[in-house]
Every structure is written in C-alpha cells, then in structure tokens.
Design a protein around this motif. Structure first.
Motif, short mmCIF file in Angstrom:
data_model
loop_
_atom_site.label_atom_id
_atom_site.label_comp_id
_atom_site.label_asym_id
_atom_site.label_seq_id
_atom_site.Cartn_x
_atom_site.Cartn_y
_atom_site.Cartn_z
N TYR A 193 41.96 -7.83 -1.58
CA TYR A 193 40.53 -7.86 -1.27
C TYR A 193 40.16 -9.25 -0.76
N ARG A 194 39.40 -9.27 0.30
CA ARG A 194 38.91 -10.53 0.85
C ARG A 194 37.84 -11.12 -0.05
N ALA A 195 37.05 -10.24 -0.68
CA ALA A 195 35.97 -10.70 -1.55
C ALA A 195 35.47 -9.54 -2.37
N CYS A 196 34.85 -9.86 -3.50
CA CYS A 196 34.14 -8.87 -4.31
C CYS A 196 32.68 -9.28 -4.39
N ILE A 197 31.79 -8.34 -4.08
CA ILE A 197 30.35 -8.57 -4.16
C ILE A 197 29.79 -7.59 -5.18
N VAL A 198 29.26 -8.10 -6.28
CA VAL A 198 28.69 -7.27 -7.33
C VAL A 198 27.20 -7.10 -7.02
N ALA A 199 26.76 -5.85 -6.91
CA ALA A 199 25.39 -5.58 -6.47
C ALA A 199 24.39 -5.54 -7.62
N GLU A 200 24.67 -6.26 -8.69
CA GLU A 200 23.72 -6.35 -9.81
C GLU A 200 22.46 -7.11 -9.36
N PRO A 201 21.35 -6.93 -10.09
CA PRO A 201 20.09 -7.56 -9.68
C PRO A 201 20.07 -9.07 -9.92
N THR A 202 20.03 -9.84 -8.85
CA THR A 202 19.95 -11.31 -8.94
C THR A 202 18.68 -11.85 -8.33
N ASP A 203 17.75 -10.97 -7.97
CA ASP A 203 16.53 -11.39 -7.27
C ASP A 203 16.87 -12.06 -5.95
N LEU A 204 17.95 -11.56 -5.32
CA LEU A 204 18.45 -12.04 -4.04
C LEU A 204 18.90 -13.50 -4.08
N ALA A 205 19.31 -13.95 -5.25
CA ALA A 205 20.02 -15.23 -5.36
C ALA A 205 21.51 -14.96 -5.23
N VAL A 206 22.25 -15.98 -4.83
CA VAL A 206 23.71 -15.89 -4.75
C VAL A 206 24.26 -16.47 -6.06
N VAL A 207 24.76 -15.59 -6.90
CA VAL A 207 25.29 -16.01 -8.20
C VAL A 207 26.79 -16.22 -8.07
N ILE A 208 27.23 -17.46 -8.33
CA ILE A 208 28.64 -17.80 -8.14
C ILE A 208 29.36 -18.01 -9.48
N ALA A 209 28.63 -17.97 -10.57
CA ALA A 209 29.24 -18.21 -11.88
C ALA A 209 28.57 -17.33 -12.92
N CYS A 210 29.38 -16.79 -13.78
CA CYS A 210 28.89 -15.85 -14.77
C CYS A 210 29.74 -15.97 -16.03
N ARG A 211 29.10 -16.20 -17.15
CA ARG A 211 29.85 -16.19 -18.40
C ARG A 211 30.27 -14.77 -18.75
N GLY A 212 31.36 -14.66 -19.47
CA GLY A 212 31.77 -13.37 -19.98
C GLY A 212 31.13 -13.10 -21.33
N ALA A 213 31.51 -11.99 -21.95
CA ALA A 213 30.94 -11.62 -23.24
C ALA A 213 32.00 -10.94 -24.09
N ALA A 214 31.94 -11.23 -25.38
CA ALA A 214 32.78 -10.53 -26.35
C ALA A 214 31.86 -9.99 -27.44
N ASN A 215 32.00 -8.71 -27.73
CA ASN A 215 31.30 -8.10 -28.86
C ASN A 215 32.26 -8.04 -30.04
N LEU A 216 31.85 -8.62 -31.15
CA LEU A 216 32.70 -8.69 -32.33
C LEU A 216 32.01 -8.08 -33.53
N GLN A 217 32.80 -7.59 -34.46
CA GLN A 217 32.27 -7.01 -35.69
C GLN A 217 32.94 -7.66 -36.88
N VAL A 218 32.14 -7.99 -37.88
CA VAL A 218 32.65 -8.56 -39.12
C VAL A 218 32.34 -7.59 -40.25
N GLU A 219 33.36 -7.18 -40.97
CA GLU A 219 33.19 -6.31 -42.14
C GLU A 219 33.48 -7.12 -43.40
N VAL A 220 32.45 -7.28 -44.22
CA VAL A 220 32.59 -8.01 -45.48
C VAL A 220 32.62 -7.01 -46.63
N SER A 221 33.61 -7.15 -47.48
CA SER A 221 33.75 -6.27 -48.65
C SER A 221 33.59 -7.08 -49.92
#
Length: 400
Positions: free
Chosen positions: A176-204
C-alpha cells in the motif's frame, strides 16, 4: 511535459466533476438507516447497504467473516496492488455506538436540515464512508488502472475483532502506498494517534460479617490501593509528556464489587483504559499494571489478577512525509484550513501502519469530540462534499 501536466489536470477535473454532494448524503442516509449498534446488534444490515452502493459505483465487494452476521467488507476498484503499482487503502468501520437517550427524534431516521445530516453514525463514521466510496469511484472512472480499496471493519467500537481477523488473514507484504482513515477529524490532517488497551482487574477477597471485618479480606480495600497506584502512575506519565502526542495515560472507567453494606466484599472488578504511545503494546501495559498490583497487595488474604481485553496500537507519521503535504494541499484546494494535528481518540489505523508498514493519516468529515457518540450526532453536509473531493485530489496526487 506540458501534455503530461495537462492530462493530470484534466483527470483531476473530470474526477472532481463526478463527486456529487446529493449522492453522498443519500448514501450516508442509507447507511444510517441500517442501524448497526455495537454492542447489541449486527453490522450485516449496514454491510448489505455498502455492497449495494459499491455495486452501483463499479466496485468489487468481498466479505470477510468475523462472527455470525458480522463480516468485514473489502471494496476494491481497479486491479489488486503490486510492488510496481502500490494501492491506496481507505479504512472505516460499519458499527456505531448505541444511540442512547436524549435524541430529538429517531436516531436511525436520518434528517437533513440547515446544511447538516443528523443520525447515529452521521459523523462516526457513515458519512466518511459514503464520501470515501464516492471519491474512489470517481478516481476509478478516470484512472481505471489504479488499485484503490476501502476496507470496512466490524467491531471497531468495542473489541476490534474485525481488524484483527482481517490482518490475521492478510499478508503483511501486501503493498500500500498509503492508508487514509476516514474517521471524523473536522477536516484536519491527523498524523499521530495514541493506541488503547482495555484491561480488567479481578480482585478476590474473603467475605465476612461487617460486625467483625477482621474475619474477612476486603476486595474493595485492595482495589482502592490499586486505583491509587493507577492514579500515581498516570501522574508520573503526564509529568513526562512531550511531543505531539504528549504521553500515555491511565483511566479507571468502572468499579463493581461487593454485595451489601453489612458484608465484607469478597470480590471487586476494575475496568481500566490505558492509552498507548506508538510502538507500545498492550502486553507492556499489562505488565506495568501487574507490577503495580503486586505492590498494592498486602498479606491479608486478597489476591488480584489483571488481563488484557483489547489492544489498539497507535501510530505516528513523520510530518515531513509527502503523504502529509499532499493531504494538506488537497484540503487547502477545497478551502479548508487543514491543520496538522494529533488525535485524542484511538482508531484502527495503527493496526494497518504496524502490519503493512505504510504511512497512515486520519482525515474525515465531522467532529470526533463535538459530534460523535452524542445525542443528535450530525455532520456538516459541505464537509462531506469537501472530504470526498479532497480524497480525489489526494489519490490522484499519490498516483502521479
């Protein structure tokens, strides 16, 4: 040389002339009508609408099964990409968050008024998908030899099982020459994005009568110490914030535990959000949380274990990359300010950047913070049109 330049300009003008605002609105409206809430529903109805739109526009659709009634959809125009002719990949998702309360009218009955399209998914991101399809079809009409693709995944709003299934079955060497994600940016060019991790803690812990709490082991008390560690580590991370993305973050989004006021709680569950910096993994965040839990435990009979529920990697594209300049130029040509920014949300572009190693940006109509995931979600119709025209400009520039 002049003839070549004139041919490029003629292709651009022909393609732009094919971008029809009313059709984009109609297609986006059809997708909004195809309610695809997640969790709690299925994306299949939206996928069927997408297949119909793609067929009308001359695209080739291919489903990728993920779960019952939950297929990803790849829509291609032109030949498959090769090393000699790399493709342009546009990325979207067919699911929307639940409509919730507070709407002025039916959230899945699209409404057009005063230059806005309103309905669940208008901004995030059925409007962007409709604009992308219109743009790719227009480019294909004038340059049928170019490899163009729109990948629409399921389950983006929850556990990202769609993109993970796609990549598990896709050769990383796909070009691929490029990937363009069509998410809503209010027509800004977003060049950096943090990732996300969902974690669960079970306390017994160990239940006991509240009249003699020392006979038990309070899972909630232990969970509170874990929450304190998370808050302290969040502060540590923020103190080192730098660059476009700042820092990783922690957030405890939900706590559930105990049985009643007169019972020492024997269980407590924490749901934790950890924003990841580019290159950081969910496994690394899980290791940090597990170490924090170990330090929070006491010799009181309580145990705790953390698990990783979902990971979405981040990405960062060099501001000097030609893709960024081309995106800015495309938006400026449409009269948009085109700021270059980082994004506060997460998206699936990081998966593509990591798997395929291609430069990635996010660029789309609508406002992720002011319009998406809210009652009366809406998108400005003029921005749908501008986004589609910008995608045309960008695709043709990248294939010059």
């Amino acid at each position: 040389m002049t003839d070549a330049a004139g041919s490029v300009d003629a292709d651009l003008e022909r393609a732009l002339a094919l971008v029809d605002e009313a059709t984009i609105v109609a297609d986006a409206s059809s997708l909004i009508l195809a309610a695809s809430e997640n969790p709690g529903g299925t994306e299949l109805v939206a996928v069927r609408v997408l297949e119909s739109i793609a067929s009308r526009l001359g695209g080739r659709s291919r489903r990728e099964p993920v779960a019952p009634d939950r297929p990803n959809l790849s829509i291609r125009f032109g030949p498959d990409p090769t090393e000699a002719m790399p493709g342009i990949l546009m990325l979207g998702h067919s699911d929307v968050v639940p409509a919730g309360e507070g709407w002025a009218a039916d959230p899945f009955n699209p409404r057009v008024a005063d230059g806005w399209l309103t309905g669940r998914g208008a901004a995030d991101m059925k409007g962007g998908i409709a604009a992308a399809l219109q743009a790719l079809a227009a480019v294909h009409t004038v340059r049928p030899e170019l490899p163009l693709e729109l990948l629409v995944t399921v389950d983006e709003e929850d556990l990202a099982t769609g993109i993970e299934a796609h990549l598990a079955a896709t050769d990383a060497a796909s070009v691929y020459r490029a990937c363009i994600v069509a998410e809503p940016t209010d027509l800004a060019v977003v060049i950096a994005c943090r990732g996300a991790a969902n974690l669960q803690v079970e306390v017994s812990g160990r239940a006991a009568h509240a009249g003699r709490p020392e006979d038990g082991a309070s899972a909630i008390t232990t969970a509170a110490r874990i929450v304190d560690w998370i808050a302290d580590d969040h502060a540590r991370l923020r103190a080192g914030a730098a660059g476009l993305l700042g820092s990783a973050t922690w957030n405890v989004g939900r706590i559930e535990g105990g049985h009643g006021t007169s019972i020492v709680p024997d269980r407590c569950t924490l749901l934790v959000d950890r924003r990841l910096m580019p290159g950081e993994t969910g496994a690394e965040a899980l290791g940090q949380l597990s170490a924090g839990i170990e330090g929070a435990l006491r010799d009181d009979g309580c145990t705790a274990e953390a698990s990783l529920l979902m990971e979405m990697p981040g990405f960062e594209t060099d501001r000097a990359h030609p893709l960024v300049a081309a995106a800015v130029d495309a938006l400026v040509a449409e009269g948009a300010p085109a700021p270059v920014e980082a994004w506060t949300a997460a998206c699936e572009g990081g998966f593509i950047a990591r798997h395929h190693g291609c430069p990635t940006i996010i660029l789309g109509p609508g406002d992720i913070t002011g319009q998406a995931h809210q009652p009366d979600e809406r998108v400005r119709i003029a921005d749908l049109h501008a986004a589609a025209r910008a995608y045309v400009r960008l695709a043709l520039h990248l294939h010059r």
